[in-house]
Enzyme design. Structure first.
Site, mmCIF file in Angstrom:
data_model
loop_
_atom_site.group_PDB
_atom_site.id
_atom_site.type_symbol
_atom_site.label_atom_id
_atom_site.label_comp_id
_atom_site.label_asym_id
_atom_site.label_seq_id
_atom_site.Cartn_x
_atom_site.Cartn_y
_atom_site.Cartn_z
ATOM 1 N N ARG A 154 -39.573 -40.721 36.972
ATOM 2 C CA ARG A 154 -39.088 -40.717 37.432
ATOM 3 C C ARG A 154 -37.632 -40.198 37.872
ATOM 4 O O ARG A 154 -37.437 -40.951 38.460
ATOM 5 C CB ARG A 154 -39.583 -39.915 39.398
ATOM 6 C CG ARG A 154 -38.933 -38.536 39.885
ATOM 7 C CD ARG A 154 -39.650 -38.555 40.840
ATOM 8 N NE ARG A 154 -39.831 -39.057 41.742
ATOM 9 C CZ ARG A 154 -40.504 -38.856 43.163
ATOM 10 N NH1 ARG A 154 -41.607 -37.331 43.288
ATOM 11 N NH2 ARG A 154 -40.991 -39.288 44.573
ATOM 12 N N ASP A 442 -40.176 -41.715 52.560
ATOM 13 C CA ASP A 442 -39.588 -41.990 51.282
ATOM 14 C C ASP A 442 -38.184 -40.258 51.552
ATOM 15 O O ASP A 442 -37.836 -40.498 52.378
ATOM 16 C CB ASP A 442 -39.990 -41.386 50.349
ATOM 17 C CG ASP A 442 -40.778 -40.145 49.828
ATOM 18 O OD1 ASP A 442 -40.698 -39.555 50.840
ATOM 19 O OD2 ASP A 442 -41.300 -40.457 49.061
#
Length: 534
Positions: A154, A442
């Protein structure tokens, strides 16, 4: 001739990643696509302003033909070894210990995350590329799993720059590069052929898409990159994250634009909630409750999930569920056991809704998630045959907040303060995957936390204790929370508080927490005494 100038130290091993030929590829990507990217980011800004002015997103009439055409399919897993069975995908950062732990897990796929779970320090970005380079070649000590997960990368979102790699055109003009193109380009250039030779392929996850035109740009980059490297078209496969309110209304169009390179869509629940708060922050109707009550069980999120599954399966794409971010290393084992029961229930709901796989944020969660999806799928690699013909999620369902309990508590405010500041303290120190408040947090959860604070202040929300949320009240709570935090010499709380004040307590609302934080605080946080290269 254009080239890339390195404005950062060359640490041991970085020269392998930052080779002249690799940087020439980055320069070629920049030459070809940077203007297009700039225009698309401008469209984002205008679209966001339109939503804030009250024009809510809807399905686009101009692309109705794509949605109505029942004949087309995406490439899916056909010709993409290792993507047939994705029942449990592990996500996480790319530091060497975490790469080793991920590759030794029983997950079917590992998402190597240079976006939300990685603080984009120079060392993390290039060091992460080096770790992946070594792992793909079997040169990472400690990896002993004969059935390693399939790797997907990603890259950073379109909005994030890479200020340590500077593009210099043939006239000498300089500009920063795109973080997304840098991450994709370095990984693809070094590893695409090796991955194919290993019986896999160059697979990617595309974050923060806001329109099918942004997906089209990615597809054109894929076509260009495969031609540049002499790799057959269609070798690349990508899974697009559906994590913005605008992308929800363009899922079919995103699949269409990526169709020759598309593996599926992911229901990125936490980022989607952030997008809802961010885009509808001026509307009192969209004042949401404490974060702990924002679950995939909410009707509007169920509608989001149902439409994603039915859309994917109609087009031959995998539908991947949302994140489980329990911290299994928590010292309270009874707490972990009770939370694992809840996680298994969430994963069972995903499987029953037709998802082909799910996400977890820690290797310790893989086995529990596997048990749930093994029970649901049996020997089948996926649920593509479940077309979810019962799912009729329309625009009104996905924008329906009627009946939502909007209670906001003092503890909810305090929790958001702790998470936002605590996360940014770690992020500034180079850690993007942070154990806080019993969960692995996150950037997406930090974004929700600071966005809710901003929204609650704007709409003068009254708490369960009768107090009204104001900047002064948040400042008082923040002071009290900071007073009991254990400090360490390497902490960055002063900077973290400054970022929190600007992003949550100011009149203006930064579209992304990490953009000003990166520019103002992280860019120069590089190793001292190393060699710089031109």
């Amino acid at each position: 001739m254009s080239h890339i100038k390195i404005n950062a130290p060359i640490e041991p091993g970085f020269d392998r990643i930052l080779s002249e030929s690799a940087l020439n590829f980055i320069a070629a990507l920049h030459d070809r696509f940077s203007d297009r990217l700039g225009k698309l980011l401008g469209v984002r800004g205008r679209q966001a302003q339109s939503i804030r002015n009250g024009t809510f997103p809807r399905f686009t009439p101009d692309t109705a033909g794509i949605r109505a055409d029942t004949t087309w399919k995406v490439a899916g897993a056909t010709g993409a070894p290792g993507l047939e069975d994705r029942r449990v995908e592990l996500t996480g950062p790319v530091s060497e210990p975490e790469v080793v732990a991920a590759l030794n897990s029983r997950a079917k796929v590992w998402l190597a995350d240079l976006e939300d779970a990685t603080s984009p320090t120079w060392s993390n970005i290039i060091g992460g590329q080096l770790n992946l380079f070594n792992a793909i070649r079997g040169n990472l000590p400690g990896v002993n799993n004969r059935e390693q997960p399939t790797i997907g990368l990603r890259p950073r979102g379109w909005h994030l720059p890479e200020k340590h790699l500077i593009h210099v055109d043939d006239k000498g003009s300089q500009s920063e590069t795109s973080g997304a193109m840098v991450d994709f380009g370095l990984y693809f250039f070094h590893n695409a052929r090796r991955l194919v030779d290993n019986g896999s392929g160059p697979y990617f996850y595309l974050p923060k898409l806001e329109s099918f035109r942004e997906a089209r740009l990615w597809n054109e980059i894929f076509v260009f990159a495969q031609d540049y490297m002499g790799i057959p078209q269609g070798t690349i496969r990508a899974t697009a994250h559906i994590e913005t309110i605008t992308a929800v209304f363009q899922m079919e169009e995103i699949l269409w634009e990526l169709r020759d390179h598309c593996a599926g869509l992911n229901a990125a629940g936490w980022d989607y909630l952030f997008s809802l708060v961010k885009n509808f922050r001026n509307s009192p109707k969209w004042v949401l409750p404490d974060r702990e009550h924002l679950t995939m069980g909410l009707p509007l999120l169920q509608a989001f999930a149902d439409r994603l599954v039915s859309t994917c399966h109609r087009r031959g794409a995998h539908a991947i569920g949302t994140m489980g971010n329990l911290m299994t290393t928590h010292p309270d084992k009874e707490f972990v056991a009770s939370e694992l029961v809840k996680m298994r229930e969430d994963k069972a709901r995903e499987a029953s809704r037709g998802f082909d796989g799910t996400w977890v944020a820690e290797p310790g969660l893989v086995d529990d998630a596997l048990e749930v999806f093994d029970a649901a799928l049996g020997n089948k690699p996926n649920q593509l045959d479940n077309r979810r013909v019962d799912a009729h999620a329309c625009a009104e369902h996905m924008l329906d907040v009627s009946g939502l309990d909007t209670t906001v508590t003092e503890e909810g405010v305090r929790l958001n303060i702790r998470v936002a500041i605590g996360y940014m303290n770690e992020w500034l120190g180079g850690n993007g995957n942070v154990a806080l408040e019993n969960l692995l947090e996150d950037a997406s959860t930090a974004e929700i936390s600071r966005s809710q604070i901003w929204q609650w202040i704007r709409h003068s929300v009254t708490l369960d204790n009768g107090k009204q949320v104001t900047r002064d009240l948040v400042e008082r709570y923040m002071g009290e929370e900071l007073a009991v935090i254990e400090r360490h010499p390497a902490d960055h709380y002063t900077e973290a508080v400054e970022i929190f004040r600007k992003s949550a307590l100011g009149e203006d609302f930064p579209e992304f927490l990490t953009m000003p934080a990166y520019t103002d605080h992280l860019v120069d946080r590089v190793s001292k005494g190393a060699v710089f290269a031109a």
